[in-house]
Design a protein around this motif. Structure first.
Motif, PDB file in Angstrom:
ATOM      1  N   VAL A 259       8.377  10.064  12.841  1.00  0.00           N
ATOM      2  CA  VAL A 259       8.809  10.283  11.337  1.00  0.00           C
ATOM      3  C   VAL A 259       8.626   9.119  10.686  1.00  0.00           C
ATOM      4  N   LEU A 260       7.606   9.307   9.428  1.00  0.00           N
ATOM      5  CA  LEU A 260       7.188   8.364   8.516  1.00  0.00           C
ATOM      6  C   LEU A 260       7.349   8.992   7.015  1.00  0.00           C
ATOM      7  N   GLU A 261       7.294   7.957   6.231  1.00  0.00           N
ATOM      8  CA  GLU A 261       7.313   8.305   4.769  1.00  0.00           C
ATOM      9  C   GLU A 261       5.948   9.047   4.333  1.00  0.00           C
ATOM     10  N   ASP A 262       6.356   9.802   3.201  1.00  0.00           N
ATOM     11  CA  ASP A 262       5.480  10.743   2.638  1.00  0.00           C
ATOM     12  C   ASP A 262       3.849  10.016   2.447  1.00  0.00           C
ATOM     13  N   LYS A 263       3.728   9.068   2.069  1.00  0.00           N
ATOM     14  CA  LYS A 263       2.499   8.482   1.858  1.00  0.00           C
ATOM     15  C   LYS A 263       2.333   7.211   2.400  1.00  0.00           C
ATOM     16  N   PHE A 264       2.827   7.255   3.760  1.00  0.00           N
ATOM     17  CA  PHE A 264       2.511   6.189   4.657  1.00  0.00           C
ATOM     18  C   PHE A 264       1.043   5.621   4.817  1.00  0.00           C
ATOM     19  N   ASP A 268      -4.880   1.800  -1.121  1.00  0.00           N
ATOM     20  CA  ASP A 268      -6.229   1.299  -1.383  1.00  0.00           C
ATOM     21  C   ASP A 268      -6.649  -0.029  -0.793  1.00  0.00           C
ATOM     22  N   LYS A 269      -5.745  -0.443  -0.021  1.00  0.00           N
ATOM     23  CA  LYS A 269      -6.210  -1.838   0.655  1.00  0.00           C
ATOM     24  C   LYS A 269      -6.957  -1.443   2.106  1.00  0.00           C
ATOM     25  N   VAL A 270      -7.572  -2.278   2.454  1.00  0.00           N
ATOM     26  CA  VAL A 270      -8.422  -2.095   3.766  1.00  0.00           C
ATOM     27  C   VAL A 270      -7.733  -2.381   4.770  1.00  0.00           C
ATOM     28  N   ILE A 271      -7.724  -1.490   5.790  1.00  0.00           N
ATOM     29  CA  ILE A 271      -6.864  -1.584   7.031  1.00  0.00           C
ATOM     30  C   ILE A 271      -8.011  -1.872   8.360  1.00  0.00           C
ATOM     31  N   LYS A 272      -7.836  -2.961   8.923  1.00  0.00           N
ATOM     32  CA  LYS A 272      -8.647  -3.239   9.917  1.00  0.00           C
ATOM     33  C   LYS A 272      -8.491  -2.795  11.241  1.00  0.00           C
ATOM     34  N   ILE A 273      -8.083  -1.724  11.597  1.00  0.00           N
ATOM     35  CA  ILE A 273      -7.666  -1.121  12.842  1.00  0.00           C
ATOM     36  C   ILE A 273      -8.931  -0.587  13.443  1.00  0.00           C
ATOM     37  N   GLU A 274      -8.968  -0.605  15.035  1.00  0.00           N
ATOM     38  CA  GLU A 274     -10.236  -0.108  15.461  1.00  0.00           C
ATOM     39  C   GLU A 274     -10.015   1.463  16.210  1.00  0.00           C
ATOM     40  N   SER A 275      -8.648   1.460  16.511  1.00  0.00           N
ATOM     41  CA  SER A 275      -8.405   3.141  16.997  1.00  0.00           C
ATOM     42  C   SER A 275      -7.097   3.501  16.219  1.00  0.00           C
ATOM     43  N   ILE A 276      -7.076   4.859  16.120  1.00  0.00           N
ATOM     44  CA  ILE A 276      -5.843   5.464  15.573  1.00  0.00           C
ATOM     45  C   ILE A 276      -5.665   6.866  15.992  1.00  0.00           C
ATOM     46  N   TYR A 277      -4.735   6.912  16.868  1.00  0.00           N
ATOM     47  CA  TYR A 277      -4.249   8.099  17.511  1.00  0.00           C
ATOM     48  C   TYR A 277      -2.843   8.745  16.672  1.00  0.00           C
ATOM     49  N   LEU A 278      -2.876   9.788  16.119  1.00  0.00           N
ATOM     50  CA  LEU A 278      -1.590  10.597  15.170  1.00  0.00           C
ATOM     51  C   LEU A 278      -1.595  11.692  16.214  1.00  0.00           C
ATOM     52  N   CYS A 279      -0.360  11.961  16.833  1.00  0.00           N
ATOM     53  CA  CYS A 279      -0.158  13.105  17.360  1.00  0.00           C
ATOM     54  C   CYS A 279       1.373  13.619  17.018  1.00  0.00           C
ATOM     55  N   ASN A 280       1.229  14.839  16.650  1.00  0.00           N
ATOM     56  CA  ASN A 280       2.516  15.500  15.997  1.00  0.00           C
ATOM     57  C   ASN A 280       3.451  14.601  15.301  1.00  0.00           C
ATOM     58  N   CYS A 281       2.947  13.978  14.301  1.00  0.00           N
ATOM     59  CA  CYS A 281       3.844  13.226  13.546  1.00  0.00           C
ATOM     60  C   CYS A 281       4.125  13.901  12.055  1.00  0.00           C
ATOM     61  N   MET A 282       5.125  13.563  11.384  1.00  0.00           N
ATOM     62  CA  MET A 282       5.799  14.357  10.465  1.00  0.00           C
ATOM     63  C   MET A 282       6.313  13.276   9.437  1.00  0.00           C
ATOM     64  N   THR A 283       6.642  13.895   8.138  1.00  0.00           N
ATOM     65  CA  THR A 283       7.314  12.953   7.263  1.00  0.00           C
ATOM     66  C   THR A 283       9.043  13.347   7.275  1.00  0.00           C
ATOM     67  N   ASN A 284       9.800  13.023   6.486  1.00  0.00           N
ATOM     68  CA  ASN A 284      11.147  13.116   6.425  1.00  0.00           C
ATOM     69  C   ASN A 284      11.379  14.762   6.010  1.00  0.00           C
ATOM     70  N   THR A 285      10.201  15.236   5.422  1.00  0.00           N
ATOM     71  CA  THR A 285      10.700  16.937   4.777  1.00  0.00           C
ATOM     72  C   THR A 285       9.537  17.806   5.414  1.00  0.00           C
ATOM     73  N   TRP A 286       8.119  17.157   6.024  1.00  0.00           N
ATOM     74  CA  TRP A 286       7.270  18.314   6.189  1.00  0.00           C
ATOM     75  C   TRP A 286       6.542  17.834   7.460  1.00  0.00           C
ATOM     76  N   MET A 287       6.025  18.488   8.143  1.00  0.00           N
ATOM     77  CA  MET A 287       5.379  18.404   9.332  1.00  0.00           C
ATOM     78  C   MET A 287       3.864  18.022   9.416  1.00  0.00           C
TER      79      MET A 287
END
Length: 516
Positions: A259-264, A268-287
């Motif tokens: 569960v994360l914030e709506d605009k997590f 505008d900043k550059v994020i230097k991550i090489e691998s991102i895996y997002l599975c069935n995550c949601m915000t406090n109010t929406w899927m």
């Protein structure tokens, strides 16, 4: 004379026995090399290791050199139950313990577990370790929070390279409920919150958290952390843009059912991550949640969820693998536009994998954006999870046209489709079974580059045969056709006898893992 000889032999045996009785016992274990003893220690459970350390001063010193610690409360409870010793009266029971003994056994196991963890952590304070794992039923018992905080502090601030902290045994913590796309938190449990004001270890490279609240902004800097896994975690940070100073070396982020914030993921900043895996995550109010981020170092991207919102991943020029899996019951034009926009941002990828929903929304999108879509020139491997239904055919055709450099095509035929949830069916689907014969426009990948076709789960149904015939008749440079079939007696000859445009096709047919 015989009696004398017999007497002499008896006396000689008695003398040898007497000498053996006076010989000192030899400690063969202690004479082993240190490396061998450490390997033996590594194979022992923690309880036996603690017992062994009391045998000699040498073992007491060596116990602190064990490179890993693995505390699992459930395993210890099961061991107490297997001992079949009732903690009420100390009696041994053959077979299973009486029902009335079970609560007391669980309490004894928990007490023993706490004492064991405290003792071993005290002995290992300051020692270097490869890994530390803690698994407790935090939400089943009334735990002493300061005590758990001390264990977590030991794990995160100690000299350990890999740490896993699991606060829920089953790994699935139902603290949210959903109604369609709307989400609401429940009051069933109060999540454990990691203590603040810690100074994380400078050697910690891998961190895995299960079923807790995590606020990275209140912690110190994880100088060497490269791999972060969050499962059933409630993120308290408002934006990912706050993470680079905290995780300066982070290269892989895995988030499952968080569960994360709506605009997590909006920054505008550059994020230097090489691998991102997002599975069935949601915000406090929406899927679902928006993604708008610049990832110039991104190489692997995986998104699994219920719904796709408008997303943008910028500067992903190093991308190699993309996997998108959506489970929403309907496929509409708006979702198709969102997916096309995302594919445009990910066009540098080499391997693309989509499920049936993605294919259907591409088919349902009949907008002018199709004309201006830049071809996915970099894709060489395309994997499609399909049900082989009519709604998928235009999407499959669209993807083949958009991948002119495709070398390997894999069709993973799923078992069944829910006919009641096929969703939006546009007028473009009013065609007969000769859909593939009606495709007269050339496919660049079939003429010039496609060399391998994999068909997984082939059953010989008409829709499957139509697309396989089309591919074999159009693939001019095809080298290998690999088909995994369910019914070898009926389908083997059917596949081998299909007409092929390429004269050098090597056909491999498997039933399960065995070639036919």
């Amino acid at each position: 004379m015989k009696r004398g000889a017999r007497r002499r032999r008896r006396n000689r045996r008695n003398g040898q026995r007497s000498l053996r009785q006076h010989e000192p016992e030899v400690d063969h274990i202690s004479q082993l090399p240190i490396d061998i003893i450490l390997k033996i220690f590594n194979l022992l459970p923690l309880e036996s290791l603690l017992t062994m350390s009391t045998v000699s001063k040498q073992f007491k010193h060596l116990r602190t050199h064990v490179p890993f610690l693995d505390f699992d409360q459930e395993e210890m409870e099961e061991k107490i139950m297997r001992d079949n010793i009732c903690p009420i009266n100390g009696e041994y029971h053959h077979g299973r313990l009486p029902i009335e003994c079970h609560p007391y056994c669980a309490e004894v196991a928990r007490t023993k577990f706490i004492r064991l963890v405290d003792e071993i952590l005290r002995l290992h304070t300051g020692n270097k370790m490869n890994s530390f794992s803690l698994c407790i039923g935090y939400y089943k018992y009334n735990w002493d929070v300061p005590m758990v905080n001390s264990w977590v502090s030991f794990a995160l601030t100690g000299n350990t390279e890999e740490v896993e902290l699991r606060f829920d045994r089953k790994c699935v913590l139902n603290y949210v409920t959903s109604n369609g796309l709307r989400v609401s938190k429940t009051n069933m449990v109060s999540l454990y919150t990691l203590p603040c004001q810690l100074s994380p270890s400078k050697v910690l490279a891998t961190l895995t958290l299960h079923a807790c609240q995590f606020d990275a902004s209140c912690l110190g800097t994880f100088e060497s952390l490269r791999f972060l896994t969050l499962i059933n975690v409630d993120l308290l940070d408002s934006r990912i843009e706050h993470w680079p100073p905290i995780f300066p070396m982070l290269s892989e982020l895995y988030m499952d059912s968080c569960v994360l914030e709506d605009k997590f993921f909006v920054t505008d900043k550059v994020i230097k991550i090489e691998s991102i895996y997002l599975c069935n995550c949601m915000t406090n109010t929406w899927m679902t949640f928006p993604i708008n981020i610049a990832l110039p170092n991104l190489m692997n991207f995986e998104f699994c969820g219920t719904y796709l919102e408008a997303s943008s991943i910028r500067e992903a020029d190093k991308l190699t693998d993309v996997y998108i899996y959506i489970e929403y019951p309907t496929a509409d034009r708006l979702q198709g536009n969102f997916l096309i926009s995302l594919l445009l941002d990910l066009q540098s990828c080499q391997c693309l994998e989509l499920n049936s929903w993605c294919i259907q929304v591409l088919a349902s999108t009949q907008s002018s954006r199709w004309k201006y879509l830049v071809q996915l020139q970099s894709i060489t491997k395309l994997t499609l999870g399909v049900f082989m239904i009519k709604q998928e055919l235009p999407g499959i055709c669209f993807l083949l046209r958009m991948c002119p450099s495709l070398q390997t095509l894999t069709l993973d035929l799923q078992c069944e489709v829910d006919r009641e949830s096929e969703g939006f069916v546009p007028n473009a689907f009013e065609f007969q079974d000769d859909y593939w014969e009606s495709q007269i426009m050339p496919f660049d990948c079939l003429r010039n580059s496609l060399k391998t076709i994999n068909i997984l789960g082939f059953t010989g149904q008409a829709m499957e045969l139509h697309i396989l015939k089309f591919l074999l008749q159009k693939a001019m440079v095809l080298e290998t056709l690999h088909v995994r079939i369910d019914d070898p007696l009926r389908n083997t000859n059917t596949v081998r006898n299909l007409e092929r445009a390429s004269p050098h096709v090597h056909v491999v047919i498997n039933c399960g893992e065995l070639p036919i």
